[in-house]
Design a protein around this motif. Structure first.
Motif, mmCIF file in Angstrom:
data_model
loop_
_atom_site.group_PDB
_atom_site.id
_atom_site.type_symbol
_atom_site.label_atom_id
_atom_site.label_comp_id
_atom_site.label_asym_id
_atom_site.label_seq_id
_atom_site.Cartn_x
_atom_site.Cartn_y
_atom_site.Cartn_z
ATOM 1 N N UNK A 1 0.860 -1.184 0.000
ATOM 2 C CA UNK A 1 0.000 0.000 0.000
ATOM 3 C C UNK A 1 0.898 1.237 0.000
ATOM 4 N N UNK A 2 0.682 2.145 -0.948
ATOM 5 C CA UNK A 2 1.491 3.362 -1.069
ATOM 6 C C UNK A 2 0.617 4.577 -0.809
ATOM 7 N N UNK A 3 1.094 5.458 0.084
ATOM 8 C CA UNK A 3 0.396 6.714 0.371
ATOM 9 C C UNK A 3 1.314 7.857 -0.059
ATOM 10 N N UNK A 4 1.051 8.470 -1.227
ATOM 11 C CA UNK A 4 1.945 9.517 -1.731
ATOM 12 C C UNK A 4 1.601 10.897 -1.175
ATOM 13 N N UNK A 5 2.569 11.772 -1.143
ATOM 14 C CA UNK A 5 2.389 13.194 -0.792
ATOM 15 C C UNK A 5 1.518 13.381 0.454
ATOM 16 N N UNK A 6 2.017 12.858 1.564
ATOM 17 C CA UNK A 6 1.278 12.926 2.829
ATOM 18 C C UNK A 6 1.114 14.375 3.275
ATOM 19 N N UNK A 7 -0.131 14.763 3.578
ATOM 20 C CA UNK A 7 -0.460 16.115 4.040
ATOM 21 C C UNK A 7 0.067 17.187 3.075
ATOM 22 N N UNK B 1 5.036 3.837 2.244
ATOM 23 C CA UNK B 1 4.528 2.574 1.690
ATOM 24 C C UNK B 1 4.525 1.517 2.791
ATOM 25 N N UNK B 2 3.611 0.572 2.666
ATOM 26 C CA UNK B 2 3.486 -0.500 3.655
ATOM 27 C C UNK B 2 3.398 -1.827 2.927
ATOM 28 N N UNK B 3 4.426 -2.639 3.094
ATOM 29 C CA UNK B 3 4.442 -3.983 2.523
ATOM 30 C C UNK B 3 3.742 -4.914 3.506
ATOM 31 N N UNK B 4 2.449 -5.051 3.333
ATOM 32 C CA UNK B 4 1.586 -5.675 4.338
ATOM 33 C C UNK B 4 2.064 -7.069 4.741
#
Length: 287
Positions: A204-210, A217-220
């Motif tokens: 899961x990738x979360x780009x440009x936080x805030x 990124x989270x390699x579950x």
């Protein structure tokens, strides 16, 4: 008080590799990556980890003996550090039983395993040796706490020790140790190249936080946390736990995690804000 002191002192050796190598992989990795032009970050982390393991190996040889001396000095009737030195043979043996596997694992397997496997191997060696009296002090040199009614009140504070109502009955030794062995085994398997590449595909990738240029990124499935959860579910079945006991364990863990999450978010906001201020300051200097 003695239990807390003992735990803090003995944790000084594996602390840099705690939480499955997080201080090395996350701490060193994320701290160094933006500041340098390192082409192979994994190799760099591995090199740092081996050097740290070597330092811990040297210091760790005296940690058990130092710990016993602290107990006899601050919690003994005679307040004598030298009383603890009488167990020096067994203390050094216990140190080598953990630190030798510890440093070997650091050089062969990397930063995720020294504390975990070093501790497990050390226990497997030391406990049977202690039961057989190997290198144990003479009977006249054996030290123990005084009777509880003679303890300093500050040692216990407001803590009240009582029997837990969660205990459901005796289990065999292998079932008691199985969760720890499973964690180590699953971690080793997950770090194999073929298996690891497959597990990393679920990310899961979360780009440009805030609104910043910071991404996460989270390699579950590759995350050690996933393995802990998996082993917890297996343990539920293996130990024949009641749903209420399992739920109680999750609730207790959840309370701890919530506190850590709040603290982590606060630190993250501060770090992000400082980065913005640095960027603004840089622009002003350029102007």
């Amino acid at each position: 008080m003695a239990a807390v002191v003992a735990g803090m002192v003995i944790q000084s050796t594996p602390v840099s590799f705690g939480a499955v190598g997080t201080p090395m992989i996350v701490g060193v990795g994320t701290g160094v990556e933006p500041l340098t032009q390192i082409t192979n970050l994994s190799s760099f982390i591995f090199e740092v980890a081996t050097k740290v393991a070597t330092l811990h190996f040297i210091a760790g040889l005296l940690i058990p003996l130092f710990l016993v001396g602290i107990l006899t000095k601050f919690f003994g009737k005679n307040k004598s550090f030298s009383e603890g030195l009488k167990v020096w043979k067994f203390a050094l043996f216990a140190a080598f039983a953990m630190t030798i596997p510890y440093i070997i694992v650091a050089y062969l397997l990397g930063p995720e395993f020294p504390a975990l496997l070093g501790g497990l191997i050390g226990l497997a060696i030391v406990i049977p040796a202690a039961q057989k009296g190997f290198l144990m002090p003479k009977e006249e040199d054996v030290w123990d706490f005084e009777e509880k009614d003679r303890w300093d009140p500050t040692w216990t504070g407001r803590v009240e020790l009582k029997n837990s109502e969660i205990y459901a009955g005796k289990i065999s030794m292998w079932r008691a140790w199985a969760p720890y062995v499973l964690i180590a085994a699953f971690l080793l398997i997950s770090r194999l190249t073929v298996v690891g590449d497959w597990l990393k595909s679920a990310t899961i990738v979360v780009p440009n936080i805030f609104g910043t240029d910071i991404s996460s990124s989270w390699e579950i499935l590759f995350s050690p946390g996933f393995i802990f959860i998996l082993v917890a579910v297996i343990t539920y079945v293996m130990h024949g736990m009641k749903p209420s006991d399992f739920g109680r364990a999750w609730k207790a863990s959840g309370k701890t995690i919530i506190g850590l999450v709040i603290w982590t978010i606060a630190i993250y906001i501060i770090a992000t804000n400082n980065k913005r201020l640095d960027a603004i300051g840089g622009k002003k200097k350029s102007a």
